[in-house]
Enzyme design. Structure first.
Site, mmCIF file in Angstrom:
data_model
loop_
_atom_site.group_PDB
_atom_site.id
_atom_site.type_symbol
_atom_site.label_atom_id
_atom_site.label_comp_id
_atom_site.label_asym_id
_atom_site.label_seq_id
_atom_site.Cartn_x
_atom_site.Cartn_y
_atom_site.Cartn_z
ATOM 1 N N ASP A 29 -16.378 -2.802 -3.127
ATOM 2 C CA ASP A 29 -16.584 -3.204 -1.736
ATOM 3 C C ASP A 29 -17.844 -2.496 -1.210
ATOM 4 O OD1 ASP A 29 -16.560 -3.513 0.999
ATOM 5 O OD2 ASP A 29 -14.451 -2.913 1.271
ATOM 6 N N GLU A 79 -34.569 20.711 -11.019
ATOM 7 C CA GLU A 79 -33.616 20.702 -12.128
ATOM 8 C C GLU A 79 -33.913 19.507 -13.033
ATOM 9 O OE1 GLU A 79 -29.495 19.545 -11.060
ATOM 10 O OE2 GLU A 79 -30.130 19.857 -8.987
ATOM 11 N N CYS A 111 -29.516 22.286 -6.984
ATOM 12 C CA CYS A 111 -30.194 21.881 -5.743
ATOM 13 C C CYS A 111 -30.598 23.061 -4.878
ATOM 14 C CB CYS A 111 -29.296 20.961 -4.926
ATOM 15 S SG CYS A 111 -28.856 19.482 -5.806
ATOM 16 N N HIS A 233 -27.762 20.306 2.929
ATOM 17 C CA HIS A 233 -28.088 19.673 1.647
ATOM 18 C C HIS A 233 -27.337 18.339 1.654
ATOM 19 C CE1 HIS A 233 -28.391 18.612 -2.478
ATOM 20 N NE2 HIS A 233 -27.101 18.809 -2.706
ATOM 21 N N LYS A 242 -18.758 15.782 6.152
ATOM 22 C CA LYS A 242 -17.416 16.295 5.848
ATOM 23 C C LYS A 242 -17.372 17.801 6.058
ATOM 24 C CE LYS A 242 -16.230 13.309 1.997
ATOM 25 N NZ LYS A 242 -15.440 13.213 0.795
ATOM 26 N N ASN A 275 -30.048 11.108 -3.246
ATOM 27 C CA ASN A 275 -30.122 12.547 -3.500
ATOM 28 C C ASN A 275 -31.479 12.919 -4.080
ATOM 29 O OD1 ASN A 275 -29.498 15.226 -3.854
ATOM 30 N ND2 ASN A 275 -27.680 14.877 -5.122
ATOM 31 N N SER A 307 -25.129 23.222 -7.019
ATOM 32 C CA SER A 307 -23.938 23.302 -7.858
ATOM 33 C C SER A 307 -24.070 24.447 -8.836
ATOM 34 C CB SER A 307 -23.744 21.988 -8.618
ATOM 35 O OG SER A 307 -23.207 21.025 -7.751
HETATM 36 P P1 HMG Z 1 -15.746 8.110 -6.131
HETATM 37 O O1 HMG Z 1 -14.536 8.496 -6.901
HETATM 38 O O2 HMG Z 1 -16.510 6.919 -6.563
HETATM 39 O O3 HMG Z 1 -15.434 7.819 -4.623
HETATM 40 O O4 HMG Z 1 -16.699 9.391 -6.114
HETATM 41 P P2 HMG Z 1 -14.106 8.078 -3.784
HETATM 42 O O5 HMG Z 1 -13.002 7.255 -4.303
HETATM 43 O O6 HMG Z 1 -13.893 9.580 -3.627
HETATM 44 O O7 HMG Z 1 -14.587 7.443 -2.403
HETATM 45 C C1 HMG Z 1 -15.644 7.984 -1.689
HETATM 46 C C2 HMG Z 1 -15.375 7.755 -0.206
HETATM 47 O O8 HMG Z 1 -15.473 6.346 0.053
HETATM 48 C C3 HMG Z 1 -13.979 8.162 0.232
HETATM 49 O O9 HMG Z 1 -14.095 8.695 1.527
HETATM 50 C C4 HMG Z 1 -13.222 6.836 0.290
HETATM 51 O O10 HMG Z 1 -12.127 6.843 1.186
HETATM 52 C C5 HMG Z 1 -14.316 5.933 0.789
HETATM 53 P P3 HMG Z 1 -13.685 10.223 1.806
HETATM 54 O O11 HMG Z 1 -12.237 10.328 1.541
HETATM 55 O O12 HMG Z 1 -14.463 11.040 0.835
HETATM 56 O O13 HMG Z 1 -14.056 10.451 3.228
HETATM 57 N N1 HMG Z 1 -14.102 4.493 0.520
HETATM 58 C C6 HMG Z 1 -14.341 3.526 1.411
HETATM 59 N N2 HMG Z 1 -14.812 3.578 2.679
HETATM 60 C C7 HMG Z 1 -14.973 2.387 3.346
HETATM 61 N N3 HMG Z 1 -14.675 1.180 2.787
HETATM 62 C C8 HMG Z 1 -14.191 1.103 1.524
HETATM 63 C C9 HMG Z 1 -14.013 2.315 0.782
HETATM 64 N N4 HMG Z 1 -13.580 2.576 -0.468
HETATM 65 C C10 HMG Z 1 -13.630 3.934 -0.618
HETATM 66 N N5 HMG Z 1 -13.911 -0.088 1.003
HETATM 67 C C11 HMG Z 1 -18.327 11.040 -5.592
HETATM 68 C C12 HMG Z 1 -17.529 9.868 -5.058
HETATM 69 C C13 HMG Z 1 -19.169 11.596 -4.480
HETATM 70 C C14 HMG Z 1 -17.377 12.134 -6.098
HETATM 71 C C15 HMG Z 1 -19.232 10.536 -6.767
HETATM 72 O O14 HMG Z 1 -20.170 9.632 -6.258
HETATM 73 C C16 HMG Z 1 -19.960 11.659 -7.480
HETATM 74 O O15 HMG Z 1 -19.443 12.242 -8.435
HETATM 75 N N6 HMG Z 1 -21.231 11.991 -7.045
HETATM 76 C C17 HMG Z 1 -22.009 13.069 -7.648
HETATM 77 C C18 HMG Z 1 -21.531 14.459 -7.252
HETATM 78 C C19 HMG Z 1 -21.846 14.803 -5.808
HETATM 79 O O16 HMG Z 1 -22.728 14.246 -5.187
HETATM 80 N N7 HMG Z 1 -21.148 15.822 -5.257
HETATM 81 C C20 HMG Z 1 -21.425 16.307 -3.930
HETATM 82 C C21 HMG Z 1 -21.212 17.816 -3.779
HETATM 83 S S1 HMG Z 1 -22.038 18.725 -5.070
HETATM 84 C C22 HMG Z 1 -23.700 18.831 -4.553
HETATM 85 O O17 HMG Z 1 -23.998 18.541 -3.440
HETATM 86 C C23 HMG Z 1 -24.687 19.265 -5.584
HETATM 87 C C24 HMG Z 1 -25.513 18.161 -6.199
HETATM 88 O O18 HMG Z 1 -26.492 17.732 -5.296
HETATM 89 C C25 HMG Z 1 -26.137 18.659 -7.519
HETATM 90 C C26 HMG Z 1 -26.948 19.936 -7.532
HETATM 91 O O19 HMG Z 1 -26.665 20.918 -6.857
HETATM 92 O O20 HMG Z 1 -27.857 19.996 -8.367
HETATM 93 C C27 HMG Z 1 -24.676 16.963 -6.571
#
Ligand code: HMG
Length: 383
Positions: A29, A79, A111, A233, A242, A275, A307
Site C-alpha cells: 500500500d 560509511e 551515520c 538524524h 517517533k 537516508n 548505528s
Molecule cells: P517494515 O517492517 O517494512 O515496516 O520496516 P513496518 O511494518 O514496521 O511499518 C512501518 C510503519 O508503517 C509502521 O508504523 C506501520 O504501522 C506503518 P509505526 O508503527 O512504525 O509508526 N504502516 C502503514 N501506515 C499507513 N498505511 C499503511 C501502512 N502499513 C504499514 N497501509 C523499517 C520498517 C524502518 C524497520 C525498515 O524499512 C528498515 O529496516 N529500514 C532500515 C533501518 C532503519 O532505517 N532504522 C532506523 C533507525 S537506525 C538508524 O537511524 C541508523 C541508520 O541510518 C544507519 C547508520 O547509522 O549508519 C539506519
C-alpha cells in the site's frame, strides 16, 4: 570564541524513484511508504557517481578561492568508503584545489561519522581560529532490491565550512555523547549491503535519544522550552518523529505542536531524498533553516545517531542574518531538475555495479563523476 557552521550545502544525484511507483511494484500500500515510513521520493545514483562525486559537488557550492587558501583540514565522514586504506578526503582535497599544507582524512562510525568530523573540526578551530575546516558527510544508502530497508535508501552529501565567527550556526559548548555496543545495523567487510535488525534499530534510536536527552537536561539545565527546534538524524522521516513524540510525552499540547511543526520543516528535503546516512542530520538542518522561518538568536538542538551505536546531542544558536548564507534556490532547483526513473530503470541502475578491477572509460555528464578506471584507480571528470 564563537565556532560553528559558516556555510552549508547539499548535493544529491540527478535521479529519483517515486515512492508510489516503488510501493505498487512491491505490491505494498503506497500509504505505508508515504505515511508509515514518511518518504515520498528516494535519490538514486549511477555507478559513475560515488561519495567523492557527491562530496566534491556539495563542497564546490560553498567554497571560494579565499576559503581554499584558509582550509587546513578536510574531513569526510562516510560509511560508503571507496578504499579500505586511502581516504576519500585526499582525493577531494585535490579535486577542490585546496592549499597543500592541510590534513585530509576519513572518519567512520555509521551515520554518526559526520558529527564526529564536525566535533573534530570545532576542536581544531578553537586552537587555530585563523583556519577553516571543510567537513563533508557523503554516503550511498543501499539495502537491496525488495529488502525491508529498500524504501529508506538514498544517496548524496552535505558539505559544511567550519570557522570562527561563523555566519550560520554558532555551536554551543553543550555536547553529550553516548556509546553502546549494539548490533542493530552493521556491514561486515566485503558485504555490499548492511545487515540490519530493523526493529532493534528503531528501538535503539529512540532509547538513545531518551537517555541522552535526560542526561543533557540534567547536565546543562535546559528543557524543550530553550529550543526553537530540534533536528534529528533522519533515516526515514517517521523515525525522528517517533523519538520526538516519546520525549515530548509530558509536555503541554502547545509545546508539542510548536516543536512538531518545526520538525515538519526539517524533513522537507529528506522526504524527497531518503537516508543520506552521515549527512542526514545536516540535510535536516538545511531543510529546517531554509523552510522553518527561524530567527537569529534562536537555539536549535541536534540529535545525531549512528548505528552500532554512537549518539550525540548538541546545540547551536542562529547567527544574525544567517539566511543570507543559505543556498535555498540552488537546493530547490537541484531537486526539481532530477529525472524520475521508472522502476525498471531504477532496478537496472541498481544492478549496474562499477567493476573497479576492469580498466574502462565512462561517459557521464555530471561534474566529478567517474571518467575512467585504470589499475583500480578512479579518475574523475573535472572542470
Ligand atoms: P517494515 O517492517 O517494512 O515496516 O520496516 P513496518 O511494518 O514496521 O511499518 C512501518 C510503519 O508503517 C509502521 O508504523 C506501520 O504501522 C506503518 P509505526 O508503527 O512504525 O509508526 N504502516 C502503514 N501506515 C499507513 N498505511 C499503511 C501502512 N502499513 C504499514 N497501509 C523499517 C520498517 C524502518 C524497520 C525498515 O524499512 C528498515 O529496516 N529500514 C532500515 C533501518 C532503519 O532505517 N532504522 C532506523 C533507525 S537506525 C538508524 O537511524 C541508523 C541508520 O541510518 C544507519 C547508520 O547509522 O549508519 C539506519
Amino acid at each position: 570564541m564563537n565556532v560553528g557552521i559558516d556555510k552549508i550545502s547539499f548535493f544529491v544525484p540527478p535521479y529519483y524513484v517515486d515512492m508510489t511507483d516503488l510501493a505498487l511494484a512491491r505490491e505494498v500500500d503506497p500509504n505505508k511508504f508515504h505515511i508509515g515510513i514518511g518518504q515520498d521520493q528516494m535519490a538514486v545514483n549511477k555507478k559513475t557517481q560515488d561519495i567523492v562525486t557527491f562530496a566534491a559537488n556539495a563542497a564546490k557550492n560553498i567554497l571560494t578561492e579565499e576559503d581554499k587558501k584558509q582550509i587546513d583540514m578536510v574531513i569526510v565522514g562516510t560509511e560508503s568508503g571507496i578504499d579500505e586504506s586511502k581516504a576519500s578526503a585526499v582525493v577531494l582535497h585535490r579535486l577542490l584545489g585546496i592549499q597543500p599544507f592541510a590534513r585530509a582524512f576519513e572518519i567512520k562510525e555509521a551515520c554518526y561519522a559526520g558529527t564526529a568530523a564536525l566535533q573534530f573540526a570545532i576542536a581544531h578551530i578553537q586552537t587555530h581560529p585563523e583556519s577553516k575546516v571543510l567537513v563533508v558527510a557523503s554516503d550511498i544508502a543501499k539495502y537491496g532490491l525488495s529488502s525491508g530497508g529498500e524504501p529508506t535508501q538514498g544517496a548524496g552529501a552535505v558539505a559544511m565550512l567550519i570557522s570562527a565567527d561563523p555566519r550560520v550556526l554558532q555551536l554551543n559548548n553543550d555536547t553529550i555523547a553516548l556509546t553502546q555496543d549494539i548490533y542493530d545495523f552493521w556491514r561486515p567487510v566485503g558485504h555490499d549491503y548492511p545487515m540490519v535488525d530493523g526493529q532493534l534499530s528503531n528501538e535503539t534510536y529512540i532509547q538513545a535519544f531518551q537517555t541522552i536527552w535526560e542526561e543533557y537536561q540534567k547536565r546543562y539545565k535546559k528543557t524543550v522550552a530553550d529550543f526553537q527546534a530540534l533536528a534529528f538524524h533522519i533515516p526515514y522521516t517517521k523515525m525522528g518523529k517517533k523519538a520526538l513524540l516519546a520525549a515530548l510525552e509530558n509536555e503541554s499540547e502547545t509545546e508539542q505542536e510548536r516543536i512538531l511543526s518545526k520538525y515538519e520543516s526539517s524533513i522537507v528535503y529528506s522526504r524527497k531524498i531518503g537516508n543520506l546516512y552521515t549527512g542526514s542530520l545536516y540535510l535536516g538542518l538545511i531543510s529546517l533553516l531554509e523552510n522553518g522561518q527561524l530567527k537569529a538568536g534562536e537555539q536549535i538542538g541536534l540529535f545525531s545517531y549512528g548505528s552500532g551505536t554512537v549518539a550525540e546531542f548538541f546545540s547551536g544558536t542562529l547567527v544574525e542574518n544567517y539566511h543570507e548564507q543559505l543556498l535555498t534556490n540552488l537546493h530547490q532547483n537541484q531537486l526539481t531538475a532530477r529525472k524520475r526513473l521508472s522502476i525498471s530503470e531504477y532496478e537496472e541502475m541498481f544492478n549496474d555495479v562499477l567493476d573497479v578491477n576492469a580498466d574502462n572509460n565512462y561517459e557521464d555528464t555530471l561534474l566529478y563523476s567517474i571518467a575512467s578506471i585504470t589499475n583500480t584507480i578512479r579518475e574523475y571528470k573535472e572542470d
